[in-house]
Design a protein around this motif. Structure first.
Motif, PDB file in Angstrom:
ATOM      1  N   PRO A 337       0.833  -1.214   0.000  1.00 19.34           N
ATOM      2  CA  PRO A 337       0.000   0.000   0.000  1.00 19.34           C
ATOM      3  C   PRO A 337       0.862   1.256   0.000  1.00 19.34           C
ATOM      4  CG  PRO A 337      -0.818  -1.563   1.605  1.00 19.34           C
ATOM      5  CD  PRO A 337       0.487  -2.109   1.109  1.00 19.34           C
ATOM      6  N   GLU A 338       0.342   2.272  -0.666  1.00 20.46           N
ATOM      7  CA  GLU A 338       1.082   3.524  -0.792  1.00 20.46           C
ATOM      8  C   GLU A 338       1.467   4.094   0.553  1.00 20.46           C
ATOM      9  OE1 GLU A 338       0.381   8.033  -2.599  1.00 20.46           O
ATOM     10  OE2 GLU A 338      -0.890   6.367  -3.260  1.00 20.46           O
ATOM     11  N   THR A 339       0.606   3.932   1.571  1.00 16.20           N
ATOM     12  CA  THR A 339       0.876   4.497   2.896  1.00 16.20           C
ATOM     13  C   THR A 339       2.054   3.822   3.578  1.00 16.20           C
ATOM     14  OG1 THR A 339      -0.795   2.986   3.789  1.00 16.20           O
ATOM     15  CG2 THR A 339      -1.509   5.239   3.241  1.00 16.20           C
ATOM     16  N   LEU A 340       2.354   2.602   3.197  1.00 17.94           N
ATOM     17  CA  LEU A 340       3.453   1.866   3.823  1.00 17.94           C
ATOM     18  C   LEU A 340       4.720   1.834   2.969  1.00 17.94           C
ATOM     19  CD1 LEU A 340       1.510  -1.238   5.217  1.00 17.94           C
ATOM     20  CD2 LEU A 340       2.170   0.840   6.440  1.00 17.94           C
ATOM     21  N   LEU A 341       4.563   2.120   1.691  1.00 18.14           N
ATOM     22  CA  LEU A 341       5.692   1.953   0.769  1.00 18.14           C
ATOM     23  C   LEU A 341       6.861   2.874   1.125  1.00 18.14           C
ATOM     24  CD1 LEU A 341       6.802   0.551  -1.719  1.00 18.14           C
ATOM     25  CD2 LEU A 341       5.676   2.284  -3.151  1.00 18.14           C
ATOM     26  N   GLU A 342       6.558   4.128   1.488  1.00 19.58           N
ATOM     27  CA  GLU A 342       7.635   5.072   1.788  1.00 19.58           C
ATOM     28  C   GLU A 342       8.464   4.609   2.977  1.00 19.58           C
ATOM     29  OE1 GLU A 342       8.410   9.856   2.529  1.00 19.58           O
ATOM     30  OE2 GLU A 342       6.348   9.067   2.512  1.00 19.58           O
ATOM     31  N   SER A 343       7.795   4.142   4.045  1.00 15.83           N
ATOM     32  CA  SER A 343       8.534   3.693   5.226  1.00 15.83           C
ATOM     33  C   SER A 343       9.330   2.433   4.940  1.00 15.83           C
ATOM     34  CB  SER A 343       7.567   3.458   6.390  1.00 15.83           C
ATOM     35  OG  SER A 343       6.652   2.418   6.082  1.00 15.83           O
ATOM     36  N   GLU A 344       8.803   1.583   4.062  1.00 20.79           N
ATOM     37  CA  GLU A 344       9.548   0.376   3.683  1.00 20.79           C
ATOM     38  C   GLU A 344      10.816   0.741   2.918  1.00 20.79           C
ATOM     39  OE1 GLU A 344       9.056  -2.916   4.352  1.00 20.79           O
ATOM     40  OE2 GLU A 344       7.519  -2.241   5.741  1.00 20.79           O
ATOM     41  N   LEU A 345      10.698   1.700   2.049  1.00 19.92           N
ATOM     42  CA  LEU A 345      11.846   2.073   1.219  1.00 19.92           C
ATOM     43  C   LEU A 345      12.888   2.871   1.987  1.00 19.92           C
ATOM     44  CD1 LEU A 345      10.040   3.147  -2.089  1.00 19.92           C
ATOM     45  CD2 LEU A 345      11.433   1.107  -1.756  1.00 19.92           C
ATOM     46  N   PHE A 346      12.426   3.884   2.718  1.00 20.81           N
ATOM     47  CA  PHE A 346      13.361   4.853   3.297  1.00 20.81           C
ATOM     48  C   PHE A 346      13.515   4.729   4.812  1.00 20.81           C
ATOM     49  CE2 PHE A 346      11.534   6.650  -0.589  1.00 20.81           C
ATOM     50  CZ  PHE A 346      12.687   6.864  -1.315  1.00 20.81           C
ATOM     51  N   GLY A 347      12.662   3.962   5.484  1.00 19.78           N
ATOM     52  CA  GLY A 347      12.731   3.849   6.936  1.00 19.78           C
ATOM     53  C   GLY A 347      12.187   5.090   7.617  1.00 19.78           C
ATOM     54  N   TYR A 348      12.219   5.093   8.955  1.00 17.51           N
ATOM     55  CA  TYR A 348      11.725   6.265   9.686  1.00 17.51           C
ATOM     56  C   TYR A 348      12.470   6.399  10.996  1.00 17.51           C
ATOM     57  CZ  TYR A 348       8.864   2.601  11.906  1.00 17.51           C
ATOM     58  OH  TYR A 348       8.431   1.459  12.543  1.00 17.51           O
ATOM     59  N   GLU A 349      12.420   7.624  11.531  1.00 14.86           N
ATOM     60  CA  GLU A 349      13.056   7.930  12.803  1.00 14.86           C
ATOM     61  C   GLU A 349      12.099   7.600  13.949  1.00 14.86           C
ATOM     62  OE1 GLU A 349      16.062   8.676  13.211  1.00 14.86           O
ATOM     63  OE2 GLU A 349      16.741   9.362  11.234  1.00 14.86           O
ATOM     64  N   PRO A 350      12.604   7.415  15.173  1.00 17.41           N
ATOM     65  CA  PRO A 350      11.731   7.156  16.326  1.00 17.41           C
ATOM     66  C   PRO A 350      10.690   8.270  16.496  1.00 17.41           C
ATOM     67  CG  PRO A 350      14.018   6.760  16.915  1.00 17.41           C
ATOM     68  CD  PRO A 350      14.028   7.395  15.558  1.00 17.41           C
ATOM     69  N   GLY A 351       9.424   7.872  16.685  1.00 14.46           N
ATOM     70  CA  GLY A 351       8.356   8.832  16.900  1.00 14.46           C
ATOM     71  C   GLY A 351       7.974   9.622  15.673  1.00 14.46           C
ATOM     72  N   ALA A 352       8.349   9.137  14.479  1.00 13.93           N
ATOM     73  CA  ALA A 352       8.057   9.879  13.252  1.00 13.93           C
ATOM     74  C   ALA A 352       6.559  10.001  12.999  1.00 13.93           C
ATOM     75  CB  ALA A 352       8.743   9.207  12.063  1.00 13.93           C
ATOM     76  N   PHE A 353       5.789   9.021  13.439  1.00 17.69           N
ATOM     77  CA  PHE A 353       4.338   9.064  13.259  1.00 17.69           C
ATOM     78  C   PHE A 353       3.712   8.138  14.299  1.00 17.69           C
ATOM     79  CE2 PHE A 353       6.294   6.177  10.214  1.00 17.69           C
ATOM     80  CZ  PHE A 353       5.694   4.959  10.535  1.00 17.69           C
ATOM     81  N   THR A 354       2.400   8.251  14.442  1.00 15.13           N
ATOM     82  CA  THR A 354       1.679   7.431  15.402  1.00 15.13           C
ATOM     83  C   THR A 354       1.819   5.964  15.042  1.00 15.13           C
ATOM     84  OG1 THR A 354       0.081   9.204  15.759  1.00 15.13           O
ATOM     85  CG2 THR A 354      -0.559   6.988  16.496  1.00 15.13           C
ATOM     86  N   GLY A 355       2.238   5.167  16.002  1.00 16.45           N
ATOM     87  CA  GLY A 355       2.417   3.737  15.767  1.00 16.45           C
ATOM     88  C   GLY A 355       3.814   3.371  15.335  1.00 16.45           C
ATOM     89  N   ALA A 356       4.682   4.382  15.171  1.00 13.22           N
ATOM     90  CA  ALA A 356       6.060   4.095  14.770  1.00 13.22           C
ATOM     91  C   ALA A 356       6.815   3.428  15.906  1.00 13.22           C
ATOM     92  CB  ALA A 356       6.768   5.390  14.364  1.00 13.22           C
ATOM     93  N   ARG A 357       7.759   2.592  15.571  1.00 11.82           N
ATOM     94  CA  ARG A 357       8.575   1.924  16.576  1.00 11.82           C
ATOM     95  C   ARG A 357       9.395   2.955  17.341  1.00 11.82           C
ATOM     96  NH1 ARG A 357      11.184  -2.931  12.899  1.00 11.82           N
ATOM     97  NH2 ARG A 357       9.212  -4.004  12.355  1.00 11.82           N
TER      98      ARG A 357
END
Length: 591
Positions: A337-357
């Protein structure tokens, strides 16, 4: 014109001086032994030489030659002597004595002065001297050897290139006849002598005493009376050419060896990559993929679904240097899904969004660092992510979601799609700049229907694999193989693999026959047109009237043809009936 030499008063051996006949002043030409060898028309008119008796002419030659013997003059282009005097028949003459070198031969040129014409004369003489210097420079600038003789084979001149090739010294050959050089052992044979003897152009090879092999091409130069006045030889160093030819052969042999080794390595990698093919089309695909493997340029793999784009991507990674430094990481851009694709590709920082690790997440680009990132179905990537992918390609950095710090990544990008990206660009669904960045090396995999030579090897491979997997010993009948080869395989290799697995699992007996094939692949059978109650054994076939069976079969067959045809005319043509008959049967069977 008159020419004087010991051989006779009217010899034409020195006809190269005929140009002097066009000068407006008297000219006498002597060699450095003070022998008169030529006088022009103006000199003849001045002294009336043709009217001399032999005794008078001899006296003229000796007197003038004796006068010149007392005058010091350097050979070649030495300093002229001006304003000299000569008495003949109680008449005083003023002359200039000018040394001249013509094609390697030195002469004394006597110019009888005419005070009114002297400025013009001096300019013309200097022009002749300049032309002679230019001619000598031209000859000396040749990389090939140039060797010049007179009409009797006497060596007049040869350039530095000839000295390099032959090893001759000027003092050994200049002034010597070529036949004398042969007789004394300087030469095994003479091209110039053959040119003079045969009076035509001659080519030959000569092994010079210094060990050099020369290729000679000699040509005669004729005067207006057909007499040979010069021979000109071009001499090429065949030893150097032979050496270069041997080096070329060695290089070609070495290249052939490297090519063979490369083919063996490629075959090894192809076996490791499980690539099965025989078609020329796939030979070209694998050749291009092999070249792409040894560079880091982006690769765009195009082809229909199921044609093996992921296999080619693995092949490129496995035989390249990145197989040793990193992994092949794959993502299907259309499966997430488009909403998950960006985080899969580029990763995210702690607390980047609700539910983030709480510790954040490393993206796939970082996991692929040092290796290859395979973006399958790149045509399904959203436009907003295409911009971020462009940054990776251009800058070699990524930004995690919620992060501000650029993270450098060293990845090789391979993208694949079954869509027409150029059409998507024109429709605004794909970025033009990203298309150009990805389309550096484009590999187009042809569909299976365009390379049917690969079908049989693929069937054999899949049958072997599934027999081993399911512990069976199935084989295909010849008729079944023929039907499989004739099928267009819209799903390409993936469809072929699935069909072979299904047949191995579902068929009874060891032989897979034509009747076992899926209906869309095989030719129609009579069972396809029987009533369903017969096929389900609810009614015995023997209890049905023939007319009923025929009508049922006809109805099913007409329905099948209509489904596959675009127009009634096309269907009627296939059935072999006219359109009106087809319409009546449609109404009859309510198709």
């Amino acid at each position: 014109m008159a020419v004087v030499e010991l051989r006779g008063r009217h010899s034409s051996s020195y006809s190269e001086f005929t140009v002097l006949n066009y000068l407006p002043f008297a000219v006498l030409v002597f060699d450095f032994s003070n022998r008169l060898i030529f006088y022009n028309k103006q000199a003849d008119n001045l002294f009336k030489l043709k009217e001399f008796s032999e005794e008078e002419f001899y006296k003229f030659r000796v007197d003038f030659g004796s006068t010149l013997a007392y005058i010091q003059l350097s050979h070649g282009n030495g300093k002229p002597r001006y304003g000299l005097h000569f008495m003949f028949n109680d008449q005083k003459y003023v002359y200039d004595l000018i040394p001249a070198s013509i094609i390697g031969q030195d002469y004394k040129m006597v110019i009888i002065k005419n005070s009114e014409k002297m400025p013009q004369i001096e300019r013309e003489v200097e022009a002749l001297r300049e032309e002679n210097r230019i001619l000598k420079k031209i000859i000396d600038s040749s990389y090939d050897g140039i060797y010049i003789t007179d009409g009797e084979g006497k060596t007049l001149y040869f350039n530095e290139a000839f000295i390099r090739i032959s090893g001759f010294k000027r003092e050994e050959a200049v002034g010597e006849k070529v036949q004398d050089l042969v007789n004394r052992g300087y030469l095994p044979k003479s091209c110039a002598a053959e040119v003079i003897r045969q009076r035509k152009s001659i080519s030959m090879t000569i092994d010079y005493p210094n060990g050099t092999e020369g290729m000679l091409s000699g040509s005669p130069v004729f005067d207006e009376n057909g007499n040979i006045i010069r021979t000109v030889l071009n001499v090429r160093d065949m030893s150097e050419l032979n050496r270069l030819n041997e080096e070329l052969k060695k290089a070609e042999k070495l290249t052939a060896g490297y090519r063979q080794q490369l083919k063996e390595v490629q075959m090894e990698y192809q076996q490791k990559s499980n690539i099965i093919y025989q078609s020329k089309a796939m030979v070209g695909v694998l050749d291009l993929a092999s070249k792409a493997a040894y560079v880091d340029s982006p690769v765009l793999i195009l082809g229909e679904s199921g044609c093996g784009k992921d296999v080619i991507a693995k092949f490129i990674h496995n035989i390249g240097e990145r197989a040793e430094s990193g992994s092949l990481v794959k993502i299907n851009c259309g499966a997430i899904p488009e909403t998950l694709l960006e985080s899969e590709l580029f990763g995210y920082e702690p607390g980047a969004f609700t539910g983030a690790r709480s510790k954040g997440k490393v993206g796939l680009f970082e996991l692929a660092d040092g290796g290859t990132f395979f973006l399958d179905e790149i045509g399904d990537m959203p436009l907003n992510l295409q911009v971020k992918l462009l940054d990776v390609l251009q800058e070699g950095v990524i930004h995690r979601i919620g992060g501000t710090k650029p993270i450098p990544v060293d990845v090789r990008i391979i993208a694949a799609t079954n869509k027409d990206l150029q059409k998507m660009v024109s429709e605004g669904k794909f970025r033009l700049d990203l298309f150009y960045r990805l389309n550096v090396i484009s590999i187009n995999i042809p569909p299976l229907r365009e390379r049917k030579e690969d079908i049989l090897p693929l069937i054999s491979k899949f049958l072997k694999d599934f027999n081993k997997k399911y512990n069976t010993k199935k084989r295909f009948s010849h008729q079944a193989i023929e039907q499989l080869l004739n099928y267009d395989w819209p799903g390409n290799i993936r469809e072929l693999r699935n069909v072979v697995e299904r047949l191995v699992v579902t068929t009874e007996g060891k032989e897979i026959t034509e009747a076992d094939l899926p209906r869309e692949i095989r030719a129609p059978l009579i069972e396809d047109y029987l009533p369903i109650d017969v096929l389900q054994n609810q009614q015995p076939l023997a209890n049905l009237p023939l007319k009923h069976l025929v009508e049922e079969a006809e109805k099913k067959y007409i329905s099948t043809v209509l489904d596959q045809s675009k127009t009634l005319k096309e269907a009627a043509g296939i059935l072999g009936i006219d359109i009106s008959t087809l319409v009546r049967k449609k109404q009859k069977y309510k198709i």
